[in-house]
Motif scaffolding. Structure first.
Motif, PDB file in Angstrom:
ATOM      1  N   UNK A  87       0.830  -1.202   0.000  1.00 58.56           N
ATOM      2  CA  UNK A  87       0.000   0.000   0.000  1.00 58.56           C
ATOM      3  C   UNK A  87       0.870   1.260   0.000  1.00 58.56           C
ATOM      4  N   UNK A  88       0.462   2.255  -0.780  1.00 59.33           N
ATOM      5  CA  UNK A  88       1.162   3.548  -0.788  1.00 59.33           C
ATOM      6  C   UNK A  88       1.072   4.180   0.592  1.00 59.33           C
ATOM      7  N   UNK A  89       2.227   4.540   1.132  1.00 60.12           N
ATOM      8  CA  UNK A  89       2.280   5.102   2.463  1.00 60.12           C
ATOM      9  C   UNK A  89       2.485   6.611   2.374  1.00 60.12           C
ATOM     10  N   UNK A  90       1.847   7.340   3.273  1.00 60.03           N
ATOM     11  CA  UNK A  90       2.042   8.784   3.394  1.00 60.03           C
ATOM     12  C   UNK A  90       2.601   9.054   4.789  1.00 60.03           C
ATOM     13  N   UNK A  91       3.753   9.692   4.821  1.00 61.67           N
ATOM     14  CA  UNK A  91       4.397   9.994   6.095  1.00 61.67           C
ATOM     15  C   UNK A  91       3.815  11.288   6.663  1.00 61.67           C
ATOM     16  N   UNK A  92       3.192  11.152   7.817  1.00 61.31           N
ATOM     17  CA  UNK A  92       2.651  12.309   8.541  1.00 61.31           C
ATOM     18  C   UNK A  92       3.577  12.508   9.733  1.00 61.31           C
ATOM     19  N   UNK A  93       4.714  13.122   9.434  1.00 59.75           N
ATOM     20  CA  UNK A  93       5.845  12.986  10.327  1.00 59.75           C
ATOM     21  C   UNK A  93       6.321  14.258  10.991  1.00 59.75           C
ATOM     22  N   UNK A  94       7.260  14.047  11.915  1.00 55.02           N
ATOM     23  CA  UNK A  94       7.986  15.133  12.582  1.00 55.02           C
ATOM     24  C   UNK A  94       9.457  14.765  12.639  1.00 55.02           C
ATOM     25  N   UNK A  95      10.279  15.790  12.694  1.00 59.80           N
ATOM     26  CA  UNK A  95      11.690  15.620  13.045  1.00 59.80           C
ATOM     27  C   UNK A  95      11.806  15.738  14.556  1.00 59.80           C
ATOM     28  N   UNK A  96      12.609  14.881  15.155  1.00 58.15           N
ATOM     29  CA  UNK A  96      12.721  14.890  16.617  1.00 58.15           C
ATOM     30  C   UNK A  96      14.173  14.852  17.066  1.00 58.15           C
ATOM     31  N   UNK A  97      14.555  15.888  17.808  1.00 56.09           N
ATOM     32  CA  UNK A  97      15.782  15.839  18.586  1.00 56.09           C
ATOM     33  C   UNK A  97      15.477  15.162  19.916  1.00 56.09           C
ATOM     34  N   UNK A  98      16.414  14.418  20.440  1.00 58.63           N
ATOM     35  CA  UNK A  98      16.317  13.990  21.834  1.00 58.63           C
ATOM     36  C   UNK A  98      16.545  15.235  22.688  1.00 58.63           C
ATOM     37  N   UNK A  99      15.573  15.552  23.569  1.00 63.14           N
ATOM     38  CA  UNK A  99      15.750  16.793  24.320  1.00 63.14           C
ATOM     39  C   UNK A  99      14.910  16.809  25.583  1.00 63.14           C
ATOM     40  N   UNK A 100      15.502  17.432  26.607  1.00 58.62           N
ATOM     41  CA  UNK A 100      14.840  17.696  27.870  1.00 58.62           C
ATOM     42  C   UNK A 100      15.313  19.073  28.333  1.00 58.62           C
ATOM     43  N   UNK A 101      14.385  19.904  28.800  1.00 61.73           N
ATOM     44  CA  UNK A 101      14.714  21.290  29.133  1.00 61.73           C
ATOM     45  C   UNK A 101      15.722  21.390  30.271  1.00 61.73           C
ATOM     46  N   UNK A 102      15.802  20.380  31.120  1.00 60.11           N
ATOM     47  CA  UNK A 102      16.757  20.410  32.234  1.00 60.11           C
ATOM     48  C   UNK A 102      18.049  19.680  31.916  1.00 60.11           C
ATOM     49  N   UNK A 103      17.962  18.642  31.138  1.00 59.99           N
ATOM     50  CA  UNK A 103      19.134  17.771  30.967  1.00 59.99           C
ATOM     51  C   UNK A 103      19.635  17.701  29.536  1.00 59.99           C
ATOM     52  N   UNK A 104      19.091  18.537  28.633  1.00 58.83           N
ATOM     53  CA  UNK A 104      19.572  18.546  27.262  1.00 58.83           C
ATOM     54  C   UNK A 104      19.247  17.263  26.528  1.00 58.83           C
ATOM     55  N   UNK A 105      20.255  16.664  25.916  1.00 58.38           N
ATOM     56  CA  UNK A 105      20.028  15.434  25.152  1.00 58.38           C
ATOM     57  C   UNK A 105      20.079  14.179  26.026  1.00 58.38           C
ATOM     58  N   UNK A 106      20.089  14.362  27.315  1.00 63.85           N
ATOM     59  CA  UNK A 106      19.956  13.239  28.243  1.00 63.85           C
ATOM     60  C   UNK A 106      18.465  13.056  28.495  1.00 63.85           C
ATOM     61  N   UNK A 107      17.872  12.059  27.841  1.00 67.09           N
ATOM     62  CA  UNK A 107      16.436  11.848  27.963  1.00 67.09           C
ATOM     63  C   UNK A 107      16.163  10.501  28.617  1.00 67.09           C
ATOM     64  N   UNK A 108      15.113  10.467  29.404  1.00 67.63           N
ATOM     65  CA  UNK A 108      14.747   9.261  30.143  1.00 67.63           C
ATOM     66  C   UNK A 108      13.694   8.467  29.369  1.00 67.63           C
ATOM     67  N   UNK A 109      13.444   7.265  29.833  1.00 67.96           N
ATOM     68  CA  UNK A 109      12.355   6.489  29.237  1.00 67.96           C
ATOM     69  C   UNK A 109      11.021   7.186  29.440  1.00 67.96           C
ATOM     70  N   UNK A 110      10.856   7.855  30.572  1.00 66.54           N
ATOM     71  CA  UNK A 110       9.630   8.622  30.807  1.00 66.54           C
ATOM     72  C   UNK A 110       9.459   9.705  29.747  1.00 66.54           C
ATOM     73  N   UNK A 111      10.544  10.399  29.402  1.00 65.46           N
ATOM     74  CA  UNK A 111      10.488  11.400  28.332  1.00 65.46           C
ATOM     75  C   UNK A 111      10.063  10.761  27.017  1.00 65.46           C
ATOM     76  N   UNK A 112      10.672   9.641  26.697  1.00 65.93           N
ATOM     77  CA  UNK A 112      10.381   8.978  25.431  1.00 65.93           C
ATOM     78  C   UNK A 112       8.941   8.500  25.362  1.00 65.93           C
ATOM     79  N   UNK A 113       8.440   7.949  26.465  1.00 59.52           N
ATOM     80  CA  UNK A 113       7.048   7.499  26.488  1.00 59.52           C
ATOM     81  C   UNK A 113       6.090   8.665  26.299  1.00 59.52           C
ATOM     82  N   UNK A 114       6.402   9.791  26.949  1.00 60.62           N
ATOM     83  CA  UNK A 114       5.553  10.977  26.775  1.00 60.62           C
ATOM     84  C   UNK A 114       5.551  11.402  25.313  1.00 60.62           C
TER      85      UNK A 114
END
Length: 1013
Positions: free
Chosen positions: A342-369
């Motif tokens: 099936x023809x797929x359409x990407x309804x996408x976003x670009x994502x940096x790993x990021x947390x306002x307090x820890x920068x690119x140190x992200x937790x599993x809780x961040x990822x789940x959110x």
């Protein structure tokens, strides 16, 4: 792996393109392994892995000459050193300065260097020390250490002996510690450099940090160990039969008599099939044929569980590997990318790993959110911009269902693009053979680690690094190593002679007309927008123009919004108030300042109003509705709509009066029509009615609770009757300066001197703090600044603060009193605005604003009336498009509804204050105090656009952070017929689309009524 124990570490490696991995364990799959099947099924707390996260002893030096060069020696006493958290960035732990730059290199204007040189006098060094004792159950076994992410280059010693070296900040680096161990306590020393050769390849649009920022752990392996696992789940041409091959590379030669078995279970835990492996030297293969497998897709992420059990020659179980498996087929069919046919359409976003307090140190809780938020807002794809993410992210994408473009850690933007101009005279890697190996190493590290994740459909060769033979070689490596996926690279757009480096046409911020031109000229490749709809603060206008292409052009296959989350860091101002800081706020120079805040989610993981538009435009289920029927379009590729309840709701003036659940189940790719029969009694009263059709989860899903709305459609119609004439008497007093109009319990005053309405009292309460006046300016958005609106249209700012009232006319009628103010402006002789106030006996004031244009002027940001009342009037009750702010070019996701908020919460906390909080389609707006008294603004024949703010546009214009805004004393109401859109094709020169602007040479008018609430 052969370990060279005689190599002497050298600082020269930091600027040597040929040295990027010394004694590093070869890249391999990210699978886990356990001692028993029971452990493997739980798949937590792998016993053969020991975390070294936590506090490490730490020394920071601004450059190598200031570092303690022999700190790794066993006799060196580090006990008095500071402690630092691992994982963490040095700069967010109080060492050095965070720096945000976009395209330019962070040393631009400071060091005169060219690749592969490194600014050693400005190369921060972190010296880390951690003591550990080998756990009892891991003694007398080989011992390794894995660094999941270190920026940007590091050396490792154990007990004073050099172990190894590695570059590439975003893929794991493992080393064999076995021969360096001693009984009892061991001293681990790690020296981390912020700058290295790799820094030329890591010029991403992000904060520049350094340090050990991902997990560190020790691990061991059993006597028979699968070093690398490659799981290939394939489908035949009918997509109805599956084959599964688990190919294993062992760490050692497999002894005679050893055995390996595989057990495959479906998502319900039922055994599907068992098989025994075939061995050859150090390899083994377990194969399955699966009839009618349940297929994996983002819509229905069916996962199988494979358990591989390894037995030694005595028949003892020595290792169990649990591996999730997704049967899916991704391929190009007739120049269109297809998933499972099936023809797929990407309804996408670009994502940096990021947390306002820890920068690119992200937790599993961040990822789940993050992943739940994406699923809740109809986002089906993510591009890992611009580096491989933590392994856990891919596991979650497998489980929750997201299509992934996995992007290797490569961006050399500053080497070929200067101030927006393409100038690749010293571009890297290009065609330079000395850069081939270091770049290829990054490709190998990503593919080998991530190859078993069904969510990954596309390998990306990196981002914004121009083009060249190096990229062609990387693309061919991906194709040869993994023909089950396609290859992406946007940079060939700038150098078409290397077009073969990408299987798809991928462009950055292409205008819709340019995309159409490509698609209508017999293209060879499908098109995706790898970055589009630049969501910088108040933005995302015109996104609908891109999503409108999805069902028009089969070879248009969607895109990825830039980007998912603001990169803003929490910081305290001089008064100890915490705020979200952007580039430059840390005195980081050079800097690209506010350009790091492009997210549809704020850095503190709060949704921005832009998400309202994303969710609607990315709907797979479309609902067309009128007062007779609902047409349900199911644009899913695989899933029917039975997981959702279709709920019909009728509201009058925003108040619910009727609700009905409609039975439905529409197969993927089909549509169905449902007649609706609303009782006549529901529609009997005059007013504004809305019919909402809502698709809501019947049962809780992994990503949302039962009842969650995933799609909606709305129909609006008016059922109005003539308003009866108002009876009563008005008393008019025309003084020398003021005109007073008085009635029962109200009085209105106009000033000839001030040239405006100056007083409105209902029941003795004054509601006008500063007189209404015409305004043509809104607080500049970042997009406005990007195309230099202050320069091109700044005369409207002047016109907003300086006008001349040239005439005041009073007309006393039998049913109303009209007072007309005429204004002229210095910016154009023929420009004129009239404001006509019509006062009625019940105290209502109809306000009509009329703009008569002039030639030769720039477009208007807005044409509005604005005035201030006391801040005590702060409660808002709206019947308007909402509930989130919306604009002429960003209101598809808004719906006409009644909602409440306050003046303080109505605006949006963009990192830099700017225009926010506006609502289109306003039928009425009530502004009241705590006692419930105040005013109501009613649209006349046409809906109006309104804003309620604690600050004026000019106050907002002057603030770079929220804490710079003055204390709140007023409520500022601004009413217009239309405000220009916010734009968003890009944020550095793309204007608002013409249909969402206000021309200056035409005539504009709007009418509304002010009355007591």
């Amino acid at each position: 792996m052969t370990i060279n124990t005689t190599v002497t570490p050298s600082l020269d490696w930091l600027s040597d393109t040929s040295v990027f991995a010394v004694n590093r364990v070869p890249a391999h799959s990210d699978h886990v392994y356990f001692e028993s099947l029971e452990q493997a099924k739980v798949k937590k707390d792998m016993p053969w892995r020991q975390s070294l996260n936590g506090k490490w002893k730490f020394h920071y030096a601004q450059n190598p000459s200031a570092r303690p060069a022999d700190f790794y020696n066993a006799s060196y006493d580090c006990s008095r050193w500071d402690s630092i958290s691992v994982p963490a960035h040095m700069q967010l732990e109080g060492y050095g300065t965070p720096q945000y730059v976009n395209t330019m290199y962070p040393w631009d204007g400071i060091h005169d260097i060219r690749p592969p040189q490194v600014p050693m006098e400005d190369n921060a060094v972190g010296s880390y020390v951690r003591h550990f004792t080998v756990p009892k159950h891991m003694e007398n076994m080989p011992l390794y250490i894995s660094f999941q992410g270190v920026e940007s280059a590091f050396y490792v010693w154990l007990n004073g002996q050099f172990v190894g070296y590695s570059e590439d900040s975003f893929t794991p680096a493992a080393f064999d510690l076995t021969s360096y161990l001693q009984s009892g306590e061991n001293k681990l020393a790690v020296e981390v450099y912020q700058r290295s050769t790799g820094s030329w390849l890591e010029d991403q649009d992000f904060w520049r940090f350094s340090g050990i920022f991902r997990d560190v752990y020790l691990y061991t392996t059993p006597e028979l160990h699968v070093f690398d696992l490659s799981v290939q789940a394939r489908l035949d041409d009918s997509y109805s039969k599956g084959s599964l091959k688990a190919a294993m590379l062992f760490q050692e030669t497999i002894p005679a008599g050893a055995k390996i078995t595989g057990s495959l279970y479906d998502k319900h835990g039922s055994l599907v099939q068992e098989a025994e492996g075939l061995f050859q030297d150090q390899t083994a293969v377990v194969a399955f044929n699966v009839e009618t497998p349940e297929l994996w897709s983002a819509e229905d992420p069916n996962l199988y569980s494979l358990y591989l059990q390894v037995f030694n020659e005595e028949g003892q179980l020595v290792e169990v590997i649990p591996q999730t498996v997704g049967f899916r087929r991704f391929e190009m069919i007739d120049k269109v990318m297809c998933l499972n046919g099936k023809r797929v359409v990407f309804k996408g976003v670009n994502r940096h790993e990021f947390n306002a307090r820890s920068g690119r140190v992200v937790t599993e809780e961040d990822m789940l959110w993050d992943i739940k938020t994406m699923k809740q807002h109809n986002i089906n794809a993510v591009r890992t911009s611009h580096y491989p993410n933590q392994t856990r992210w891919y596991e979650l994408c497998d489980e929750y269902g997201l299509y992934v473009i996995d992007e290797m850690n490569l961006e050399s933007h500053g080497s070929w693009q200067k101030l927006g101009q393409v100038e690749p005279s010293w571009n890297v890697p290009g065609n330079l053979p000395e850069w081939q190996d270091i770049v290829m190493d990054r490709a190998v590290s990503m593919l080998e680690r991530d190859k078993n994740h069904p969510s990954i459909l596309i390998w990306s060769c990196g981002n914004e690094s121009y083009a060249g033979e190096v990229f062609v070689n990387v693309a061919n490596y991906f194709r040869e190593k993994d023909p089950s996926r396609l290859v992406h690279y946007e940079g060939v757009f700038h150098a078409r002679e290397y077009d073969e480096a990408s299987d798809m046409e991928s462009r950055m911020y292409a205008k819709v007309d340019d995309i159409i031109e490509y698609l209508e000229n017999d293209p060879e490749k499908p098109f995706i927008s790898c970055e589009y709809s630049h969501a910088m603060n108040n933005s995302l206008g015109g996104m609908y123009k891109y999503t409108n292409l999805e069902n028009v052009y089969p070879m248009y296959q969607g895109g990825f919004i830039w980007d998912y989350m603001d990169q803003a860091l929490l910081k305290k101002n001089r008064y100890g108030q915490e705020f979200l800081a952007y580039g430059g706020d840390f005195h980081d120079r050079p800097s690209d300042y506010i350009f790091c805040t492009n997210g549809i989610v704020f850095a503190d993981r709060k949704l921005s109003p832009k998400m309202q538009e994303v969710k609607y435009l990315y709907q797979n289920i479309k609902l067309d509705i009128d007062d007779k029927k609902i047409v349900l379009h199911n644009e899913n590729l695989f899933a029917d709509t039975s997981a959702y309840e279709l709920v019909l709701t009728v509201r009058r003036e925003g108040e619910s009066s009727y609700e009905q659940s409609i039975e439905q189940s529409v197969p993927a790719g089909q549509q169905a029509e449902y007649e609706i029969d609303i009782p006549a009694s529901v529609l009997a009263e005059p007013g504004t009615y809305t019919i909402d059709a809502s698709m809501r989860l019947r049962e809780a899903a992994l990503w949302a609770d039962a009842g969650y709305e995933i799609a909606f459609g709305q129909y609006v119609w008016e059922s109005k009757t003539k308003t009866p004439k108002v009876t009563g008497k008005l008393r008019v007093v025309e003084g020398d300066v003021n005109i007073g109009v008085h009635g029962d319990d109200f009085s209105v005053q106009f000033s000839k001197a001030a040239g405006s309405l100056t007083s409105l009292r209902y029941d003795g309460e004054e509601l006008i703090e500063t007189p209404p006046h015409p305004t043509f300016w809104r607080a500049s958005t970042d997009n406005d600044n990007g195309y230099q609106q202050s320069y091109t249209a700044g005369i409207w700012l002047a016109a907003s603060v300086a006008r001349k009232c040239t005439d005041v006319a009073l007309d006393i009628g039998t049913e109303q009193v009209d007072v007309t103010f005429t204004y002229t402006f210095s910016i154009a002789e023929k420009l004129q605005v009239q404001t006509i106030y019509s006062v009625f006996p019940d105290g209502a004031i109809r306000v009509k604003a009329v703009y008569q244009g002039a030639e030769g002027l720039p477009d208007l940001p807005t044409f509005a009336l604005t005035f201030r009342t006391s801040a005590a009037y702060s409660n808002l009750d709206w019947f308007a498009q909402g509930p989130e702010e919306n604009y002429a070019d960003r209101n598809h996701g808004a719906r006409l509804s009644r909602f409440q908020n306050t003046v303080q919460t109505n605006g949006t906390a963009y990192v830099r204050p700017q225009e926010s909080g506006t609502r289109t389609g306003v039928r009425w707006l009530k502004l009241t105090n705590e006692k419930g008294s105040g005013i109501e603004l009613d649209a006349d024949n046409m809906p109006i656009t309104c804003n309620a703010s604690p600050h004026t546009a000019l106050e907002i214009e002057q603030a770079n952070h929220a804490y710079e805004l003055p204390p709140v004393h007023y409520t500022v109401l601004t009413v217009s017929g239309k405000q220009m859109g916010v734009g968003g094709d890009d944020s550095w020169g793309a204007p608002v689309h013409p249909e969402h602007t206000l021309t200056s040479d035409g005539d504009h008018s709007f009418t509304f009524t002010i009355k007591r609430a």
